[in-house]
Design a protein around this motif. Sequence first.
Motif, short mmCIF file in Angstrom:
data_model
loop_
_atom_site.label_atom_id
_atom_site.label_comp_id
_atom_site.label_asym_id
_atom_site.label_seq_id
_atom_site.Cartn_x
_atom_site.Cartn_y
_atom_site.Cartn_z
N THR A 1 -1.81 3.30 -7.95
CA THR A 1 -1.72 1.83 -7.91
C THR A 1 -2.26 1.30 -6.59
O THR A 1 -2.98 0.30 -6.56
CB THR A 1 -0.26 1.38 -8.11
OG1 THR A 1 0.21 1.88 -9.36
CG2 THR A 1 -0.14 -0.13 -8.09
N LEU B 1 -3.14 -10.23 -8.00
CA LEU B 1 -3.29 -8.78 -8.13
C LEU B 1 -2.37 -8.23 -9.22
O LEU B 1 -2.77 -7.38 -10.01
CB LEU B 1 -2.98 -8.10 -6.79
CG LEU B 1 -4.01 -8.28 -5.68
CD1 LEU B 1 -3.44 -7.80 -4.35
CD2 LEU B 1 -5.30 -7.55 -6.02
N MET C 1 4.12 -5.37 -7.33
CA MET C 1 2.88 -5.50 -6.54
C MET C 1 3.23 -5.81 -5.09
O MET C 1 2.57 -5.33 -4.18
CB MET C 1 1.98 -6.58 -7.13
CG MET C 1 0.66 -6.74 -6.39
SD MET C 1 -0.34 -5.21 -6.32
CE MET C 1 -0.85 -5.05 -8.02
N ARG D 1 -5.97 1.45 -6.70
CA ARG D 1 -6.49 0.39 -7.58
C ARG D 1 -6.48 -0.97 -6.87
O ARG D 1 -7.42 -1.74 -7.00
CB ARG D 1 -5.66 0.29 -8.87
CG ARG D 1 -5.80 1.46 -9.80
CD ARG D 1 -7.00 1.39 -10.69
NE ARG D 1 -7.06 0.11 -11.37
CZ ARG D 1 -8.20 -0.51 -11.65
NH1 ARG D 1 -9.34 0.02 -11.32
NH2 ARG D 1 -8.20 -1.67 -12.27
N VAL D 2 -5.44 -1.26 -6.11
CA VAL D 2 -5.36 -2.53 -5.39
C VAL D 2 -6.48 -2.61 -4.35
O VAL D 2 -7.18 -3.63 -4.25
CB VAL D 2 -3.97 -2.72 -4.74
CG1 VAL D 2 -3.98 -3.87 -3.75
CG2 VAL D 2 -2.92 -2.95 -5.81
N THR E 1 3.92 -2.64 -3.38
CA THR E 1 2.67 -1.90 -3.16
C THR E 1 1.91 -2.48 -1.97
O THR E 1 1.45 -1.75 -1.09
CB THR E 1 1.78 -1.96 -4.43
OG1 THR E 1 2.49 -1.32 -5.50
CG2 THR E 1 0.45 -1.28 -4.21
N GLU F 1 -3.57 -6.28 -12.57
CA GLU F 1 -3.16 -4.89 -12.80
C GLU F 1 -2.12 -4.75 -13.91
O GLU F 1 -1.74 -3.65 -14.27
CB GLU F 1 -2.63 -4.28 -11.50
CG GLU F 1 -3.70 -4.07 -10.46
CD GLU F 1 -4.78 -3.11 -10.90
OE1 GLU F 1 -4.47 -2.06 -11.49
OE2 GLU F 1 -5.97 -3.41 -10.65
N ARG G 1 -9.73 -3.14 -6.13
CA ARG G 1 -9.85 -4.51 -6.65
C ARG G 1 -10.16 -5.49 -5.53
O ARG G 1 -11.02 -6.36 -5.67
CB ARG G 1 -8.57 -4.92 -7.38
CG ARG G 1 -8.69 -6.28 -8.06
CD ARG G 1 -7.57 -6.53 -9.03
NE ARG G 1 -7.50 -5.58 -10.11
CZ ARG G 1 -8.27 -5.62 -11.21
NH1 ARG G 1 -9.19 -6.55 -11.34
NH2 ARG G 1 -8.11 -4.74 -12.16
#
Length: 150
Positions: A43, A62, A73, A46-47, A76, A66, A50
């Motif tokens: 994750t 975000l 989030m 991925r953030v 994260t 996702e 992105r």
Amino acid sequence: MNELPVDPEVARALALAGELRVVAGQLKRRLREQTFLGDLTWTQIRVLSRLDSDGPATVTGLARAEGIRPQSMGETVAVLKTAGLVCGAPDPSDGRQTVLSLTPACVEAIKSGRAAREDWLFHTIRSKLAPAEQEQLAAAVGLLKRLVEP
């Protein structure tokens, strides 16, 4: 029970799809080995990806992108901030929100990771493939691009 005859073109395409999925996964793993990602979770990666591709975003944006809860989030993002990979600034249109972006150190790490993966690919292509095979690979890349077009 009557078995339907198998269309050879369908069988070949199905086998090719399976082989391509396996090879793409192996290539992805080999490329990932060329970059040190530390202890980042999928994750978190991925953030960062992105933010790198889409630019600055809010936690809510975000989370929506996702498909996770904003609270998750937020956790994260907090880890990424602590690691010095993400920074935030007040949203100019809504001061209650924070717009997140990659830190310069993170941008540099992403660039260096890409360079390492490209370098590995370059040396692997040059050492394992003859010039004619490199031409075949170039043609295959064109076909792969067509597969991923919208």
